[in-house]
Design an enzyme around this catalytic site. Structure first.
Site, PDB file in Angstrom:
ATOM      1  N   LYS A  55      -7.208  -1.884  -3.528  1.00  0.00           N
ATOM      2  CA  LYS A  55      -6.903  -2.400  -2.183  1.00  0.00           C
ATOM      3  C   LYS A  55      -6.290  -3.949  -1.835  1.00  0.00           C
ATOM      4  O   LYS A  55      -5.511  -4.465  -1.224  1.00  0.00           O
ATOM      5  CB  LYS A  55      -7.832  -1.703  -1.463  1.00  0.00           C
ATOM      6  CG  LYS A  55      -7.326  -1.947   0.195  1.00  0.00           C
ATOM      7  CD  LYS A  55      -6.208  -1.188   1.030  1.00  0.00           C
ATOM      8  CE  LYS A  55      -6.149  -1.429   2.013  1.00  0.00           C
ATOM      9  NZ  LYS A  55      -4.813  -1.017   2.782  1.00  0.00           N
ATOM     10  N   GLU A  97       9.690  -1.582   2.747  1.00  0.00           N
ATOM     11  CA  GLU A  97       8.187  -1.032   3.300  1.00  0.00           C
ATOM     12  C   GLU A  97       8.075   0.422   3.280  1.00  0.00           C
ATOM     13  O   GLU A  97       7.441   1.181   2.731  1.00  0.00           O
ATOM     14  CB  GLU A  97       8.334  -1.332   4.567  1.00  0.00           C
ATOM     15  CG  GLU A  97       6.751  -0.543   4.814  1.00  0.00           C
ATOM     16  CD  GLU A  97       5.185  -0.762   4.001  1.00  0.00           C
ATOM     17  OE1 GLU A  97       5.642  -1.849   3.783  1.00  0.00           O
ATOM     18  OE2 GLU A  97       4.597  -0.711   4.688  1.00  0.00           O
ATOM     19  N   CYS A 102     -11.701  -4.931  -7.707  1.00  0.00           N
ATOM     20  CA  CYS A 102     -12.794  -4.508  -8.242  1.00  0.00           C
ATOM     21  C   CYS A 102     -14.045  -4.750  -6.923  1.00  0.00           C
ATOM     22  O   CYS A 102     -13.708  -4.953  -5.677  1.00  0.00           O
ATOM     23  CB  CYS A 102     -13.680  -5.839  -8.926  1.00  0.00           C
ATOM     24  SG  CYS A 102     -12.080  -5.742 -10.706  1.00  0.00           S
ATOM     25  N   ARG A 115     -11.405  -0.662  -3.409  1.00  0.00           N
ATOM     26  CA  ARG A 115     -10.701  -1.454  -4.289  1.00  0.00           C
ATOM     27  C   ARG A 115     -10.413  -1.516  -5.230  1.00  0.00           C
ATOM     28  O   ARG A 115      -9.636  -2.442  -6.071  1.00  0.00           O
ATOM     29  CB  ARG A 115     -11.081  -3.162  -4.527  1.00  0.00           C
ATOM     30  CG  ARG A 115     -12.446  -3.119  -2.287  1.00  0.00           C
ATOM     31  CD  ARG A 115     -13.453  -4.030  -2.657  1.00  0.00           C
ATOM     32  NE  ARG A 115     -13.158  -5.632  -2.989  1.00  0.00           N
ATOM     33  CZ  ARG A 115     -12.643  -6.391  -2.389  1.00  0.00           C
ATOM     34  NH1 ARG A 115     -12.636  -6.256  -0.831  1.00  0.00           N
ATOM     35  NH2 ARG A 115     -12.653  -7.285  -2.658  1.00  0.00           N
ATOM     36  N   TRP A 129     -10.925  -3.084 -11.593  1.00  0.00           N
ATOM     37  CA  TRP A 129      -9.484  -2.858 -11.376  1.00  0.00           C
ATOM     38  C   TRP A 129      -9.180  -3.564 -12.445  1.00  0.00           C
ATOM     39  O   TRP A 129      -9.631  -4.935 -12.211  1.00  0.00           O
ATOM     40  CB  TRP A 129      -8.473  -3.122 -10.551  1.00  0.00           C
ATOM     41  CG  TRP A 129      -7.381  -2.947 -10.148  1.00  0.00           C
ATOM     42  CD1 TRP A 129      -6.819  -2.127  -9.544  1.00  0.00           C
ATOM     43  CD2 TRP A 129      -6.860  -3.515 -10.356  1.00  0.00           C
ATOM     44  NE1 TRP A 129      -5.399  -1.846  -9.517  1.00  0.00           N
ATOM     45  CE2 TRP A 129      -5.545  -3.216 -10.683  1.00  0.00           C
ATOM     46  CE3 TRP A 129      -6.214  -5.625 -10.583  1.00  0.00           C
ATOM     47  CZ2 TRP A 129      -3.897  -4.030 -10.867  1.00  0.00           C
ATOM     48  CZ3 TRP A 129      -5.360  -5.600 -11.497  1.00  0.00           C
ATOM     49  CH2 TRP A 129      -3.644  -4.494 -10.882  1.00  0.00           C
ATOM     50  N   LYS A 139       6.517   2.329   0.560  1.00  0.00           N
ATOM     51  CA  LYS A 139       5.037   3.452   0.889  1.00  0.00           C
ATOM     52  C   LYS A 139       5.369   5.030  -0.034  1.00  0.00           C
ATOM     53  O   LYS A 139       4.506   5.390  -0.347  1.00  0.00           O
ATOM     54  CB  LYS A 139       5.841   3.998   2.038  1.00  0.00           C
ATOM     55  CG  LYS A 139       4.865   3.614   3.299  1.00  0.00           C
ATOM     56  CD  LYS A 139       3.245   3.118   2.990  1.00  0.00           C
ATOM     57  CE  LYS A 139       2.492   1.492   2.516  1.00  0.00           C
ATOM     58  NZ  LYS A 139       2.742   0.475   2.448  1.00  0.00           N
ATOM     59  N   GLU A 198       4.720   3.905  -4.127  1.00  0.00           N
ATOM     60  CA  GLU A 198       3.456   4.137  -4.621  1.00  0.00           C
ATOM     61  C   GLU A 198       2.468   5.131  -4.728  1.00  0.00           C
ATOM     62  O   GLU A 198       1.474   4.826  -5.401  1.00  0.00           O
ATOM     63  CB  GLU A 198       2.907   2.724  -3.497  1.00  0.00           C
ATOM     64  CG  GLU A 198       2.761   2.649  -2.112  1.00  0.00           C
ATOM     65  CD  GLU A 198       1.892   1.336  -1.640  1.00  0.00           C
ATOM     66  OE1 GLU A 198       1.387   1.068  -1.598  1.00  0.00           O
ATOM     67  OE2 GLU A 198       2.464   1.041  -0.318  1.00  0.00           O
ATOM     68  N   HIS A 229      27.788  -4.169  -3.389  1.00  0.00           N
ATOM     69  CA  HIS A 229      27.629  -4.337  -3.959  1.00  0.00           C
ATOM     70  C   HIS A 229      26.998  -4.441  -5.544  1.00  0.00           C
ATOM     71  O   HIS A 229      26.354  -4.448  -6.271  1.00  0.00           O
ATOM     72  CB  HIS A 229      26.894  -6.388  -3.595  1.00  0.00           C
ATOM     73  CG  HIS A 229      27.894  -6.420  -2.450  1.00  0.00           C
ATOM     74  ND1 HIS A 229      29.172  -6.742  -2.629  1.00  0.00           N
ATOM     75  CD2 HIS A 229      27.779  -6.625  -1.640  1.00  0.00           C
ATOM     76  CE1 HIS A 229      29.616  -7.475  -1.817  1.00  0.00           C
ATOM     77  NE2 HIS A 229      28.774  -7.512  -0.446  1.00  0.00           N
ATOM     78  N   ASN A 283     -15.514  -9.740 -10.044  1.00  0.00           N
ATOM     79  CA  ASN A 283     -14.037 -10.107  -9.528  1.00  0.00           C
ATOM     80  C   ASN A 283     -14.308 -11.537  -9.884  1.00  0.00           C
ATOM     81  O   ASN A 283     -14.122 -12.017  -9.479  1.00  0.00           O
ATOM     82  CB  ASN A 283     -14.552 -10.072  -7.826  1.00  0.00           C
ATOM     83  CG  ASN A 283     -15.461  -8.424  -7.168  1.00  0.00           C
ATOM     84  OD1 ASN A 283     -15.389  -7.714  -8.222  1.00  0.00           O
ATOM     85  ND2 ASN A 283     -15.373  -8.578  -6.393  1.00  0.00           N
ATOM     86  N   GLY A 284     -12.798 -11.486 -10.136  1.00  0.00           N
ATOM     87  CA  GLY A 284     -12.165 -12.466 -10.456  1.00  0.00           C
ATOM     88  C   GLY A 284     -11.465 -12.595 -11.925  1.00  0.00           C
ATOM     89  O   GLY A 284     -11.603 -11.869 -12.342  1.00  0.00           O
TER      90      GLY A 284
HETATM   91  C1  F6R Z   1       1.020  -1.424  -0.138  1.00  0.00           C
HETATM   92  C2  F6R Z   1      -0.040  -2.364   0.005  1.00  0.00           C
HETATM   93  C3  F6R Z   1       0.435  -4.104  -0.249  1.00  0.00           C
HETATM   94  C4  F6R Z   1      -0.392  -5.292  -0.197  1.00  0.00           C
HETATM   95  C5  F6R Z   1      -0.220  -6.238  -0.188  1.00  0.00           C
HETATM   96  C6  F6R Z   1      -1.100  -7.518   0.078  1.00  0.00           C
HETATM   97  O1  F6R Z   1       0.618  -0.251   1.185  1.00  0.00           O
HETATM   98  O2  F6R Z   1      -0.979  -1.613   0.574  1.00  0.00           O
HETATM   99  O3  F6R Z   1       1.599  -4.181  -0.767  1.00  0.00           O
HETATM  100  O4  F6R Z   1       0.815  -5.084   1.617  1.00  0.00           O
HETATM  101  O5  F6R Z   1      -1.140  -6.369  -1.076  1.00  0.00           O
HETATM  102  O6  F6R Z   1      -2.105  -7.551   0.558  1.00  0.00           O
HETATM  103  P1  F6R Z   1      -3.247  -8.283   1.774  1.00  0.00           P
HETATM  104  O7  F6R Z   1      -1.894  -8.096   3.190  1.00  0.00           O
HETATM  105  O8  F6R Z   1      -4.508  -7.332   1.842  1.00  0.00           O
HETATM  106  O9  F6R Z   1      -2.940  -9.480   1.521  1.00  0.00           O
END
Ligand code: F6R
Length: 642
Positions: free
Chosen positions: A637, A515, A2, A27, A108, A519, A522, A538, A134-135
């Site tokens: 984000k 990772e 948000c 966000r 969000w 990618k 998501e 396993h 927010n929150g």
């Molecule tokens: C994936 C991604 C998220 C963040 C996670 C932590 O591409 O961006 O998995 O890595 O939400 O976010 P931060 O680093 O901002 O604490």
């Protein structure tokens, strides 16, 4: 998660709010809205009644506190939409609003599905109070029941709506007092902004848990949930801490704690270049950020290497260096991509230091009975510096007396504020929801911290120099990979129609597999599992057939022969294999259907190179499938809820 933007000044507010919302949209982007007081509205206008003046230097221009008579006849104009800010922009066309202060929000969804009714701002019964939030308000159900019993009418399913109604309940002409009383009743985390139609040119901001920054212009003031949103308007920012309230109007601002005591807060000047946000000709922010990695990696080590001593020097850790030398155990806490960076961090610290190292998922950390004391350092890794789970873990560690360290990209944010010492990434804003350039930057910075500690321990000058030498070559090696992006795109297109993927790696590249898979899933919504290659037999190997390809990260390291055995097991079950490798020998080529080559470096640094083609691979597949790459569905984000 948000976004909030507020403005109070002499300019038309709506274009400023829309511009701010566009910059915050990463966000959260399922609905958006703003509330203003339209000067054209019928009504008597507020009548000023002077309150107390203060003598703080910060308040030089502050006009007297505004109290009003109960009803000026004005109401807020609230404009909202489900969907993106673009729709909100279209919706305000033709409304001809004349307003110079207001609050806005991009959402969000947490409580209540994405809809116009659930979008913020939320209002009270009188139509005079509007709030963006927010929150999460954890006790909203009991507050809602109490307020309904008193006759308040609720329209939305949100937790936020209790806030304007509570303020309405307490309002008797002094908005500040009403907000303070309302906030006292709230449990949970919040960053809120409040306006009242009868209290012209006043915005009240309160922070607990969710970030809010005040922007200081010339006779105009802003508030936003991050500095990116304020960057086009001002570079003078004040970071509010928890349980602080800011009151903004056209002639000044003041900041108080929730005990109603005035505070003096420093104005920080931001480097405008660090906050410049545009796509620079790339189709998506994510692609731009992948291509920025030679620079962001360089920024991670620039000025932090002392080559003739084979050691790194991190100014942000200097204040705690003596404590750091005596630490026995390091726990790395983080979420998502930052967690995978920490997972690799464990190998890096184990390799370069004598520390006992553990990596923990921040969301699970506080449930554990961990012995944390002054011999333990907790390292929080976070791009946003606001992730609620990571912040909660850090607070838990603080309570128990551990040394708190941070690696944070967004300057001045909650995690940066609460830690004892830390290192900034200096990678500039990351706007694409999928993290790319920050991951590689986090890996470099962990290597620098490990090298710094390791050089007080067993790492020799020669070993230190080798690591430094390899680090300084990374930017040009990443350039080499990026120069191959056409070839990577062609390979990605061949794989773009599969529905499932397995990503495997061993040792330093087990986190790379995790990772890489994250990618892909998501941004393309393709099912992808990251797995340590040795674990495959396993269980997950049962999934493999000709329609379930594997991405094998197989560089030249101690684990290569074992990786090749695992790849052979996949081939024996008709699985397709795409290898990421720096090995040109037949043992890798012969069992791979496709190969993406990367340059070679030290095994602990190799993951920094290996992830780059996997970021591009995910990007090109998602693009081919027409996905909304910078704003993938259901994601946001910065995740400021637990
Ligand atoms: C994936 C991604 C998220 C963040 C996670 C932590 O591409 O961006 O998995 O890595 O939400 O976010 P931060 O680093 O901002 O604490």
């Amino acid at each position: 998660m948000c976004g909030i933007i507020c403005y109070c000044g002499h300019k038309q507010v709506v274009p400023i709010l829309i511009e701010g919302l566009k910059r915050l949209e990463y966000r959260g982007y399922d609905s958006a809205g703003f509330a203003v007081v339209d000067n054209k509205e019928a009504g008597a206008g507020p009548q000023s009644m002077n309150g107390g003046e203060t003598n703080s230097p910060q308040l030089k221009n502050l006009r007297k506190k505004t109290r009003i008579s109960p009803d000026s006849g004005k109401k807020n104009k609230i404009v909202k939409t489900q969907g993106r800010v673009g729709r909100l922009e279209k919706k305000k066309i033709g409304l001809e609003i004349d307003a110079t202060f207001g609050i806005a929000h991009t959402r969000w969804a947490t409580h209540g599905k994405p809809s116009e009714i659930n979008a913020h701002p939320q209002g009270d019964c009188s139509g005079k109070i509007a709030v963006v939030h927010n929150g999460i308000i954890e006790n909203y159900q009991e507050l809602k029941k109490e307020l309904q019993e008193k006759g308040h009418k609720f329209k939305s399913d949100t937790d936020t709506e209790v806030i304007p109604h509570l303020i309405e309940e307490y309002f008797d002409g002094d908005l500040e007092v009403a907000v303070l009383k309302a906030v006292e009743r709230l449990h949970g985390t919040f960053g809120i902004a409040v306006i009242h139609a009868d209290v012209e040119h006043q915005i009240i901001i309160v922070k607990r848990g969710s970030p809010i920054i005040i922007g200081v212009g010339k006779d105009e003031y802003y508030a936003a949930s991050d500095s990116n949103a304020l960057a086009p308007f001002t570079n003078r920012m004040i970071y509010l801490s928890d349980d602080e309230m800011a009151v903004l109007n056209t002639s000044g601002y003041y900041i108080k704690n929730l005990r109603n005591e005035l505070l003096e807060k420093q104005i920080e000047i931001l480097d405008a270049d660090e906050y410049r946000v545009d796509k620079k000709g790339f189709e998506h922010y994510m692609l731009k950020e992948i291509f920025e990695q030679p620079e962001s990696v360089k920024n991670a080590f620039r000025g932090r290497l002392i080559e003739n001593e084979g050691v790194s020097k991190l100014g942000g850790l200097e204040p705690v260096i003596d404590r750091l030398k005596n630490i026995k155990k390091l726990i790395i806490v983080s979420c998502g991509t930052s967690y995978y960076a920490g997972l690799l961090g464990r190998y890096i610290f184990e390799n370069l230091t004598e520390l006992d190292v553990e990596t923990a998922l921040a969301s699970e950390f506080r449930y554990r009975r961990l012995k944390l004391d002054e011999n333990v350092a907790v390292l929080a890794i976070s791009q946003s510096g606001e992730t609620a789970d990571t912040l909660a873990a850090v607070k838990e560690a603080k309570r128990k007396g551990a040394l708190l360290l941070g690696i944070v990209n967004s300057v001045g944010t909650g995690i940066a504020q609460i830690t004892d010492a830390g290192v900034y990434n200096h990678a500039g804003p990351e706007i694409g929801v999928a993290s790319t350039k920050i991951y590689t930057s986090q890996l470099v910075i962990q290597t620098l911290i490990a090298l710094m500690i390791g050089r007080y321990q067993h790492i020799s000058f020669i070993e230190g120099s080798e690591i430094i030498n390899a680090i300084t070559k990374l930017p040009e090696q990443i350039e080499e990979i990026l120069a191959n992006s056409k070839e990577i795109e062609e390979i990605a297109l061949k794989y773009s129609r599969y529905r499932d993927f397995l990503y495997i790696g061993r040792l330093y590249n087990y986190p790379t597999a995790m990772e890489g898979a994250l990618k892909l899933k998501e941004i393309s919504y393709i099912h992808a599992e990251g797995y340590p290659a040795g674990e495959m037999k396993h269980g997950p190997i049962s999934l493999i057939d000709e329609d379930f390809p594997t991405v094998a990260i197989a560089p030249d390291d101690l684990a290569l022969d074992k990786m090749i055995s695992n790849m052979q097991e996949i081939k024996a079950r008709n699985g397709k294999i795409l290898s990421i490798t720096n090995v040109t020998a037949h043992k890798v080529l012969d069992i791979s259907d496709d190969v993406i080559y990367v340059p070679g470096t030290l095994p602990i640094l190799q993951p920094i190179l290996n992830i780059v083609p996997l970021q591009l691979f995910a990007y090109y597949i998602a693009n081919e499938r027409g996905c909304d790459i910078d704003k993938p569905r259901n994601l946001a984000k910065s995740v400021t809820v637990e």
